[in-house]
Design a protein around this motif. Structure first.
Motif, mmCIF file in Angstrom:
data_model
loop_
_atom_site.group_PDB
_atom_site.id
_atom_site.type_symbol
_atom_site.label_atom_id
_atom_site.label_comp_id
_atom_site.label_asym_id
_atom_site.label_seq_id
_atom_site.Cartn_x
_atom_site.Cartn_y
_atom_site.Cartn_z
ATOM 1 N N TYR A 1 -5.462 -0.049 -2.970
ATOM 2 C CA TYR A 1 -6.339 -1.190 -2.689
ATOM 3 C C TYR A 1 -6.719 -1.935 -3.969
ATOM 4 O O TYR A 1 -6.636 -3.169 -4.034
ATOM 5 N N HIS A 2 -7.133 -1.191 -4.984
ATOM 6 C CA HIS A 2 -7.585 -1.809 -6.231
ATOM 7 C C HIS A 2 -6.448 -2.539 -6.934
ATOM 8 O O HIS A 2 -6.630 -3.634 -7.473
ATOM 9 N N LYS A 3 -5.259 -1.953 -6.908
ATOM 10 C CA LYS A 3 -4.102 -2.600 -7.539
ATOM 11 C C LYS A 3 -3.729 -3.889 -6.810
ATOM 12 O O LYS A 3 -3.316 -4.866 -7.435
ATOM 13 N N ILE A 4 -3.874 -3.881 -5.498
ATOM 14 C CA ILE A 4 -3.575 -5.096 -4.726
ATOM 15 C C ILE A 4 -4.541 -6.212 -5.105
ATOM 16 O O ILE A 4 -4.148 -7.373 -5.263
ATOM 17 N N VAL A 5 -5.822 -5.866 -5.257
ATOM 18 C CA VAL A 5 -6.825 -6.868 -5.634
ATOM 19 C C VAL A 5 -6.471 -7.505 -6.976
ATOM 20 O O VAL A 5 -6.444 -8.734 -7.124
ATOM 21 N N ILE A 6 -6.192 -6.673 -7.973
ATOM 22 C CA ILE A 6 -5.929 -7.177 -9.323
ATOM 23 C C ILE A 6 -4.615 -7.963 -9.378
ATOM 24 O O ILE A 6 -4.564 -9.090 -9.881
#
Length: 269
Positions: free
Chosen positions: A217-222
């Motif tokens: 999830y966090h990698k998708i956001v960034i």
């Protein structure tokens, strides 16, 4: 590169950067929760607020924000209340979508004269991005980052499985309504850059592209924020040279990147 000396283009680049971050956070929630349709519903519902703003002689973005937030909250309430007889979410979204466009058309027609800069709201225009727009987008982006960093795990649980989030004692309903507010604010403040007709793509295409290579999830956001900014910047340069609304080129670039990523993903898998 001489165009970077112009104030209006500097404003557009800053707006692109801030919009990419805001869309990266809110768009990842939209894609993860599988409510892509709601971004289109809120976007087109905002047209009703624009029409009311033009007719009443007030800031159209302010009236669009109020109308969009009310529409988003209405979707959340109607689709999650009433027990087993509650209205399906896609049906509510379709109704809000149509209602917003209808109200917008009515008030645009009733407004004396011609609504100024209407095409900029429909298709986006870098010339209309002002310092005030950038300040408001900066405030929204700053609040989103402050809310996301400590609450990203709760946000992820709510997006993927709200029932599990309930069992963990998380404030699911508060998170859902808060995200509806942020989605609405992001949409309204991004209208001048991309336009109502094309805004749904910038909230979903970068996330879909990145999601093919990672489920973090966090990698998708960034990564989607970076990809979104690249698409916006490239689209702005092309729109300047070809004198075509910025939104069209921005979405075209993002779709091309998605197709390239899809081809690469197919080759490596």
């Amino acid at each position: 590169m001489d165009i970077l000396q112009y104030t209006f283009f500097q404003n557009a680049i800053w707006a692109s950067f801030l919009t990419a971050i805001a869309c990266g956070i809110t768009g990842t929630y939209i894609v993860s929760r599988r409510i892509v349709f709601i971004s289109g519903g809120i976007t087109h519902a905002s047209f009703g607020g624009l029409g009311i703003g033009f007719y009443a002689g007030i800031n159209p973005l302010l009236s669009a924000l109020i109308f969009s937030v009310m529409s988003a909250f209405g979707v959340e309430y109607l689709s999650h209340s009433g027990g087993y007889r509650r209205i399906r979410e896609d049906s509510v979204i379709a109704s809000v979508w149509s209602l917003g466009m209808a109200i917008g058309v009515i008030f645009m027609f009733l407004t004396p004269g011609y609504a100024p800069n209407l095409s900029a709201y429909l298709f986006g225009n870098i010339l209309t991005v002002s310092r005030t727009d950038i300040c408001w987008m900066a405030v929204l982006t700053f609040i989103l980052i402050l809310a996301y960093i400590p609450g990203r795990r709760a946000l992820m649980y709510t997006a993927f499985d709200r029932d599990f989030a309930f069992t963990q004692g998380l404030p699911v309903r508060f998170i859902e309504y808060a995200m509806m507010f942020f989605i609405s604010a992001t949409i309204v403040l991004s209208i001048r850059l991309v336009g109502i007709m094309l805004l749904m793509s910038i909230l979903t295409v970068p996330q879909m592209t990145v999601n093919m290579f990672t489920s973090d999830y966090h990698k998708i956001v960034i990564t989607s924020s970076i990809l979104g900014f690249f698409g916006c910047a490239a689209g702005l340069f092309l729109s300047y040279f070809f004198n075509i609304p910025s939104g069209a080129f921005i979405i075209l670039i993002l779709i091309i990147l998605f197709l390239i990523a899809k081809a690469v993903h197919s080759l490596i898998t």
